[in-house]
Write a protein that holds these residues in place. Structure first.
Motif, PDB file in Angstrom:
ATOM      1  N   THR A   1       0.724  -1.352   0.168  1.00  0.00           N
ATOM      2  CA  THR A   1      -0.266   0.358   0.102  1.00  0.00           C
ATOM      3  C   THR A   1       0.829   0.940   0.303  1.00  0.00           C
ATOM      4  O   THR A   1       0.768   1.855  -0.738  1.00  0.00           O
ATOM      5  CB  THR A   1      -1.187   0.375   1.019  1.00  0.00           C
ATOM      6  OG1 THR A   1      -1.191  -1.780   1.506  1.00  0.00           O
ATOM      7  CG2 THR A   1      -1.386   0.926   0.996  1.00  0.00           C
TER       8      THR A   1
ATOM      9  N   THR B   1       2.530   1.630  -2.936  1.00  0.00           N
ATOM     10  CA  THR B   1       1.734   1.836  -4.225  1.00  0.00           C
ATOM     11  C   THR B   1       1.306   3.959  -3.976  1.00  0.00           C
ATOM     12  O   THR B   1       1.633   5.000  -5.384  1.00  0.00           O
ATOM     13  CB  THR B   1       0.704   1.388  -3.888  1.00  0.00           C
ATOM     14  OG1 THR B   1       0.734   0.132  -4.918  1.00  0.00           O
ATOM     15  CG2 THR B   1      -0.638   2.180  -5.404  1.00  0.00           C
TER      16      THR B   1
ATOM     17  N   SER C   1     -18.222  -1.153   0.996  1.00  0.00           N
ATOM     18  CA  SER C   1     -16.583  -1.927   0.462  1.00  0.00           C
ATOM     19  C   SER C   1     -16.632  -3.026  -1.146  1.00  0.00           C
ATOM     20  O   SER C   1     -15.947  -2.696  -1.802  1.00  0.00           O
ATOM     21  CB  SER C   1     -15.718  -2.491   1.763  1.00  0.00           C
ATOM     22  OG  SER C   1     -16.870  -3.848   1.920  1.00  0.00           O
ATOM     23  N   GLY C   2     -17.723  -3.354  -0.880  1.00  0.00           N
ATOM     24  CA  GLY C   2     -18.208  -3.636  -1.694  1.00  0.00           C
ATOM     25  C   GLY C   2     -18.859  -2.782  -3.125  1.00  0.00           C
ATOM     26  O   GLY C   2     -18.059  -2.977  -4.479  1.00  0.00           O
TER      27      GLY C   2
ATOM     28  N   LYS D   1     -15.138  -1.691  -4.964  1.00  0.00           N
ATOM     29  CA  LYS D   1     -14.305  -1.926  -5.672  1.00  0.00           C
ATOM     30  C   LYS D   1     -15.226  -2.975  -6.748  1.00  0.00           C
ATOM     31  O   LYS D   1     -14.344  -4.210  -7.131  1.00  0.00           O
ATOM     32  CB  LYS D   1     -14.594  -3.903  -4.750  1.00  0.00           C
ATOM     33  CG  LYS D   1     -13.096  -3.300  -3.444  1.00  0.00           C
ATOM     34  CD  LYS D   1     -13.546  -4.883  -2.713  1.00  0.00           C
ATOM     35  CE  LYS D   1     -12.229  -4.341  -1.447  1.00  0.00           C
ATOM     36  NZ  LYS D   1     -12.556  -6.028  -0.173  1.00  0.00           N
TER      37      LYS D   1
ATOM     38  N   ALA E   1     -12.166   1.493 -10.710  1.00  0.00           N
ATOM     39  CA  ALA E   1     -11.467   0.204 -10.275  1.00  0.00           C
ATOM     40  C   ALA E   1     -10.847  -0.456 -11.515  1.00  0.00           C
ATOM     41  O   ALA E   1     -10.172  -0.709 -11.869  1.00  0.00           O
ATOM     42  CB  ALA E   1     -12.414  -1.339  -9.711  1.00  0.00           C
TER      43      ALA E   1
ATOM     44  N   VAL F   1      -8.315   1.879 -12.826  1.00  0.00           N
ATOM     45  CA  VAL F   1      -6.989   1.970 -12.241  1.00  0.00           C
ATOM     46  C   VAL F   1      -6.521  -0.037 -12.866  1.00  0.00           C
ATOM     47  O   VAL F   1      -5.182   0.516 -13.777  1.00  0.00           O
ATOM     48  CB  VAL F   1      -7.111   1.319 -10.483  1.00  0.00           C
ATOM     49  CG1 VAL F   1      -5.982   0.517 -10.655  1.00  0.00           C
ATOM     50  CG2 VAL F   1      -7.592   2.386  -9.734  1.00  0.00           C
TER      51      VAL F   1
ATOM     52  N   SER G   1      -5.556   4.207  -7.410  1.00  0.00           N
ATOM     53  CA  SER G   1      -6.077   3.624  -6.881  1.00  0.00           C
ATOM     54  C   SER G   1      -5.937   4.201  -5.145  1.00  0.00           C
ATOM     55  O   SER G   1      -6.763   3.613  -4.454  1.00  0.00           O
ATOM     56  CB  SER G   1      -5.045   2.491  -6.683  1.00  0.00           C
ATOM     57  OG  SER G   1      -3.883   2.477  -7.011  1.00  0.00           O
ATOM     58  N   THR G   2      -5.563   4.965  -5.404  1.00  0.00           N
ATOM     59  CA  THR G   2      -4.833   6.054  -4.117  1.00  0.00           C
ATOM     60  C   THR G   2      -6.865   6.570  -3.701  1.00  0.00           C
ATOM     61  O   THR G   2      -6.850   6.474  -2.520  1.00  0.00           O
ATOM     62  CB  THR G   2      -4.524   6.904  -4.019  1.00  0.00           C
ATOM     63  OG1 THR G   2      -2.823   6.006  -4.124  1.00  0.00           O
ATOM     64  CG2 THR G   2      -3.345   7.139  -2.529  1.00  0.00           C
TER      65      THR G   2
ATOM     66  N   MET H   1      -8.995   5.231  -4.620  1.00  0.00           N
ATOM     67  CA  MET H   1      -9.686   4.745  -3.915  1.00  0.00           C
ATOM     68  C   MET H   1      -9.971   4.238  -2.680  1.00  0.00           C
ATOM     69  O   MET H   1     -10.713   4.219  -1.774  1.00  0.00           O
ATOM     70  CB  MET H   1      -9.431   3.429  -4.943  1.00  0.00           C
ATOM     71  CG  MET H   1     -10.409   3.232  -6.523  1.00  0.00           C
ATOM     72  SD  MET H   1     -10.064   1.555  -7.328  1.00  0.00           S
ATOM     73  CE  MET H   1     -11.202   0.580  -6.358  1.00  0.00           C
ATOM     74  N   LEU H   2      -8.329   4.150  -2.420  1.00  0.00           N
ATOM     75  CA  LEU H   2      -7.925   4.034  -1.037  1.00  0.00           C
ATOM     76  C   LEU H   2      -8.610   4.954   0.039  1.00  0.00           C
ATOM     77  O   LEU H   2      -9.201   4.750   1.576  1.00  0.00           O
ATOM     78  CB  LEU H   2      -6.732   3.839  -0.970  1.00  0.00           C
ATOM     79  CG  LEU H   2      -5.622   3.348   0.450  1.00  0.00           C
ATOM     80  CD1 LEU H   2      -6.443   2.187   1.149  1.00  0.00           C
ATOM     81  CD2 LEU H   2      -4.489   3.683   0.611  1.00  0.00           C
TER      82      LEU H   2
ATOM     83  N   VAL I   1     -12.353   4.722   0.687  1.00  0.00           N
ATOM     84  CA  VAL I   1     -12.405   3.218   1.800  1.00  0.00           C
ATOM     85  C   VAL I   1     -12.227   3.641   3.102  1.00  0.00           C
ATOM     86  O   VAL I   1     -13.543   3.447   4.044  1.00  0.00           O
ATOM     87  CB  VAL I   1     -12.291   2.164   1.227  1.00  0.00           C
ATOM     88  CG1 VAL I   1     -11.543   1.505   2.587  1.00  0.00           C
ATOM     89  CG2 VAL I   1     -11.793   2.350   0.022  1.00  0.00           C
TER      90      VAL I   1
END
Lengths: 356, 311, 306
Positions: B49, B52, B241-242, B245, B266, B269, B286-287, B289-290, B293
């Motif tokens: 993590t 990235t 969280s689903g 993704k 997703a 990315v 992607s960061t 996305m993190l 979350v």
């Protein structure tokens, strides 16, 4: 006048018969306790009276009104549950008034009833709190309050004290008794605790296997149990039983013979029977010699319990419990004489186990 | 339980072993056995993590390079129409699927909780889609929503000639076509969660409300739903969280089309990283996305574990 | 019902119920309509896969097949093309099996030992690693995917084996990403085992592995079944890792399925596509219908995996 009347009640869960042909009359203002071991059908019966379970056959009357098909809220009952079942997201006040609001009771009437219930139960300071912030005893008071505000004639209590610790249970027990004296409502109270039953009830109905074994006053049930099950269930430590043969005024157990003089037989009886003697009705020492029946024996085990002492000593080859004063000096191996009066004993038929 | 001192050297362990098999030696086994867990936690979940995130500030393209360019990748990301469409889709999909999952899941659970006949049959039907992959889900619904042969044509042949329902080829509503499939796949599970929650509610509460004469619907709304808060929070975390993704479903059902109308983050990315050789863009996306979350997760973790300070 | 000879009259026995009360019609009506929505896709898959293409072109996805043919199934299994390969889904199926078996065994073996260590052999920092692991379950895979590619490539090069693109690389990835939830599952289960049992075994001289194999393992069969259901379904249904860490020859079934159905070349054979889709869904569906309640426990446990 009848307050609650149950006629030929049957309840089946599928093929399992939980209650069978049950009849019960409860007088106005009576405190009736349904007592029994778990699974005897006592809570089931209470749920039937409340209308929470649908009966398979039979009728239920409350205040001479046939309520068999009525919804619980239309039956004129209030109910208190073992788990309190308070609405957790509402304040105490909200819990008390929720049902009334829903029934469209005028606002000032609700306020009046809530205030009265809160005063009787001394929960005024708690009205603005939520159930989560209350102790077990306080929660149960609120639960009682919720039944109280409904202003009904019949209260149903489903093991209300079982979730409380011993001391609180004793305190709240007295309060329930006081409440009943003050309000004079009919109360049907389910418990498995014989102390609660004995202290609270006007009459006790002892249940087993979906049937009432005996319905009588606590005094009657204690002194003249209707059958061997009731005799064994009530009283702690429980009754001593000696199996033997009844022959005229004599009861023979092995080579021992006891006199039954003074016992009030329902009819002349003879043959196989068992004699029940309560441990607290047995005396030792000098007092024993004055009794109609005496036995010499040796102390087997001594269990001191403070206020009194439980002594185990064999009688005619059977284990026998004797309850004596806690201050008596006694120890294992002591030779003692025990004595009792058959007038205070109970005799049961060996086959039917019914009282003779 | 055995809690041994960490600061023992291997030789000390050796000596211990020969002397007596004591707690330290046994605990050493536990530590050795935990190496895969420790390695996964540190190398993958923390290490990768961080790696990235660090590389999202570089200008890596085909290969990762440590040439830092500040927030340039992020600026470019938020200027890319495709990313903006992805975010918008995710927002629509997310909000709708959250609401629908809750409503459908709770309603079905409440209906099944009314002591109905055939509960097991209904439950089995509602839940089986959850056993299927998103690929299977996407392909089935692609077929059912096929304009030439699917629902649209069937309804038209029934006589409603002007009926038009072709979400997968209409850029304006394509995300709702995906939503139908997503709800189909996942709502059964939310129902199971809710049903477990309903079954966990004290039976006496229902009895009390019947004695009080509260109608069933009102008991649900006023008493039961407030009591289900923990279940709702769990469901919320699971659904969110689903949602973030979501990838396979879109790949299978629309491949992001028509055009870029059903792209999701997703997918952006993965394509930046493995197809358009624009690694740092992928890392930056992607960061993001993190980050999203964490926005959900941190308040939840705070609510769930913040009160009691014991791990 | 009221009998004049009985002293008490009026309602008796159970309240007569109307079978078709408005409430019941609403209740069952709603459930039925919703059940149709859920059941429809499975039905459509089945009927489509049994029709010939001419029948499909006539147009009604819901109509039952007139001429039942199994040809689409045969074609999907053995002849469907992805790119230049035309050996059907069977290859993907066997790839998936080869991925599935070692992944399930390895991930459960490691996670159960982790869970056991965390429940019964806590050491300094064990809870910290566990917390990281649980939070890791929420990190979007996209964040970690690329560095793992590098790790697989480098380790593979170091060990002299091909990890990246091979089935074993994917097995490792599945083991890693299955770890948080499985570890949690096993930790919670082993924590619920009475501590006295563990203490008694310690007093009897059993060690870490002795207690694990002789005490914990035999008594935790149900939780292993739950874990297996969870892993088989999850790994079989995986697409993302399959597409990234394998290459066309080792693609799992889901990836191959997607490539077959969404291939742009040639005429679309919807019946073959649906047969292929059903084939891919068959393994998890079979597990679902056979395991019933345990499946629900499995997915409930796996829920946080998202």
């Amino acid at each position: 006048m009848h307050s609650v009347e149950i006629k030929d009640l049957d309840l089946n869960f599928g093929s399992v018969k939980v209650l069978q042909g049950l009849n019960l009359d409860i007088h106005d203002g009576e405190f009736l306790v349904l007592l029994g071991a778990s699974g005897c059908g006592k809570s089931t019966l209470l749920n039937c009276i409340a209308g929470l379970l649908e009966v398979s056959d039979g009728q239920i009357f409350i205040k001479d009104d046939n309520v068999t098909w009525k919804e619980p809220s239309e039956r004129g009952i209030g109910m208190v549950f073992q788990s309190y079942a308070l609405y957790p997201q509402m304040t105490v006040e909200g819990n008390l008034s929720f049902g009334l609001k829903n029934a469209g009771t005028p606002r000032d009437e609700i306020a009046k009833r809530v205030a009265r219930a809160a005063e009787i139960l001394q929960i005024e300071p708690l009205l603005k709190r939520k159930p989560g912030a209350l102790s077990g005893g306080q929660r149960q008071r609120v639960a009682i309050g919720r039944a109280l505000v409904r202003d009904v004639d019949v209260f149903l209590f489903d093991e209300p004290l079982s979730n409380l610790d011993a001391k609180l249970r004793a305190d709240l027990r007295v309060e329930i008794k006081r409440l009943h004296q003050q309000l004079q409502n009919t109360i049907i109270y389910v418990t498995h605790d014989q102390v609660e039953a004995m202290t609270l009830a006007d009459r006790i109905a002892i249940m087993k296997g979906g049937a009432i074994q005996q319905l009588a006053s606590p005094e009657e049930i204690y002194n003249r149990p209707g059958n061997k099950y009731v005799a064994d269930f009530i009283g702690s430590p429980s009754m001593n039983f000696l199996e033997g043969v009844l022959d005229g005024d004599a009861f023979r157990v092995g080579d021992q013979t006891f006199s039954t003089v003074g016992y009030n037989f329902k009819s002349t009886a003879s043959g196989q029977a068992s004699m029940g003697v309560r441990p607290e009705h047995v005396v030792i020492g000098d007092a024993a010699r004055a009794m109609p029946n005496t036995v010499d024996t040796t102390v087997d085990i001594v269990e001191p319990m403070g206020s009194d002492t439980l002594v185990w000593a064999p009688v005619a080859g059977n284990r026998f419990r004797i309850r004596i004063d806690g201050q008596t000096a006694i120890s294992t191996g002591d030779q003692i004489t025990i004595g009792f009066d058959a007038a205070r004993a109970s005799f049961f038929d060996a086959g039917t186990e019914l009282r003779l | 339980m055995a809690i041994a001192d960490d600061a023992q050297s291997p030789s000390a362990v050796q000596r211990e072993r020969t002397q007596r098999p004591n707690r330290l030696f046994k605990n050493m086994t536990a530590k050795i056995a935990s190496i895969p867990m420790v390695a996964t936690a540190l190398v993958i979940f923390v290490g990768c993590t961080v790696w990235t995130i660090v590389h999202s500030f570089t200008n890596s393209r085909l290969l990762p390079r440590l040439e830092f360019v500040g927030f340039e990748q992020y600026e470019r990301l938020w200027e890319t129409r495709r990313w903006l469409v992805s975010i918008e889709n995710l927002a629509i999909y997310g909000v709708c699927s959250l609401i629908l999952s809750f409503v459908i899941g709770f309603t079905l659970a409440a209906l099944l909780d009314r002591k109905i006949r055939g509960e097991a049959v209904f439950r089995t039907i509602f839940l089986y889609p959850f056993a299927l992959s998103f690929i299977v889900t996407g392909l089935v619904w692609q077929w059912i929503l096929n304009p030439q042969f699917g629902i649209q044509s069937v309804v038209q042949r029934w006589g409603w000639e002007s009926f038009a329902f072709d979400p997968l080829n209409n850029a304006d509503i394509v995300i709702y076509g995906i939503l139908i499939a997503g709800i189909w796949q996942g709502s059964g599970f939310i129902m199971v969660l809710m049903l477990a929650g309903l079954r966990g509610i004290d039976e006496d509460i229902w009895k009390a409300s019947r004695v009080d004469g509260i109608p069933v619907w009102k008991t649900y709304v006023v008493v039961i739903i407030p009591m289900m808060r923990p279940v709702f929070i769990t469901a919320l975390v699971i659904i969110t969280s689903g949602i973030i993704k979501v990838y396979d479903l879109v790949v299978a059902q629309t491949s992001g089309g028509p055009g870029i109308a059903s792209e999701v983050p997703a997918k952006y990315v993965i394509e930046k990283m493995f197809q358009s050789q624009n690694l740092a863009q992928g890392f930056a996306a992607s960061t993001m996305m993190l980050l999203s979350v964490l926005i959900v997760l941190i308040p939840w973790a705070y609510l769930e574990f913040g009160g009691k300070k014991r791990g | 019902m009221a009998d004049a000879t009985v002293s008490m009259t009026g309602p008796r026995g159970p309240k007569p119920k109307r079978r078709f009360s408005p409430t019941n019609i609403m209740l069952y009506g709603t459930l039925f309509v919703v059940a149709v929505y859920y059941a429809l896709p499975l039905y459509v898959m089945i009927v489509t896969s049994l029709k010939g293409m001419p029948e499909i072109r006539l147009g009604n996805v819901f109509a039952p097949p007139v001429d039942i043919t199994f040809e689409p199934w045969v074609k999907a299994w053995a002849e469907a093309c992805t790119g230049i390969n035309c050996d059907g889904l069977s290859r993907g199926f066997w790839n998936s099996v080869q991925i599935l078996v070692p992944s399930v065994i390895l991930s459960i073996a490691i996670a159960s030992v982790n869970g056991y260590a965390l429940a019964n052999w806590k050491f300094k920092g064990s809870e910290v690693f566990f917390t990281i692991l649980i939070f890791g379950a929420f990190i979007p895979y996209q964040v970690m995917i690329y560095p793992i590619v590098i790790i697989l490539r480098e380790t593979g090069g170091f060990l002299g084996v091909q990890l990246m693109g091979s089935i074993w690389g994917l097995v490792i990835v599945h083991t890693i990403f299955g770890m948080p939830i499985l570890t949690l599952l096993f930790r919670n289960y082993f924590t619920s085992v009475p501590e006295e049992l563990f203490k008694a075994a310690r007093v009897d001289g059993a060690g870490f592995w002795g207690i694990y194999f002789r005490i914990m393992l035999p008594m935790s069969l149900p939780i292993f079944v739950v874990a297996i259901i969870l892993q088989v379904t999850g790994i079989w249904n995986d697409f993302l890792f399959g597409v990234i860490y394998t290459k066309p020859e080792t693609y799992p079934m889901t990836v191959q399925l997607n490539n077959i159905v969404n291939s742009v070349q040639g005429v679309k054979e919807y019946n073959v596509n649906m047969a292929a889709t059903l084939l891919t869904g068959l393994v998890p569906l079979a597990i679902y219908f056979i395991s019933g309640k345990l499946f629900v426990r499995g997915i409930a446990a796996g829920a946080v995996k998202g």
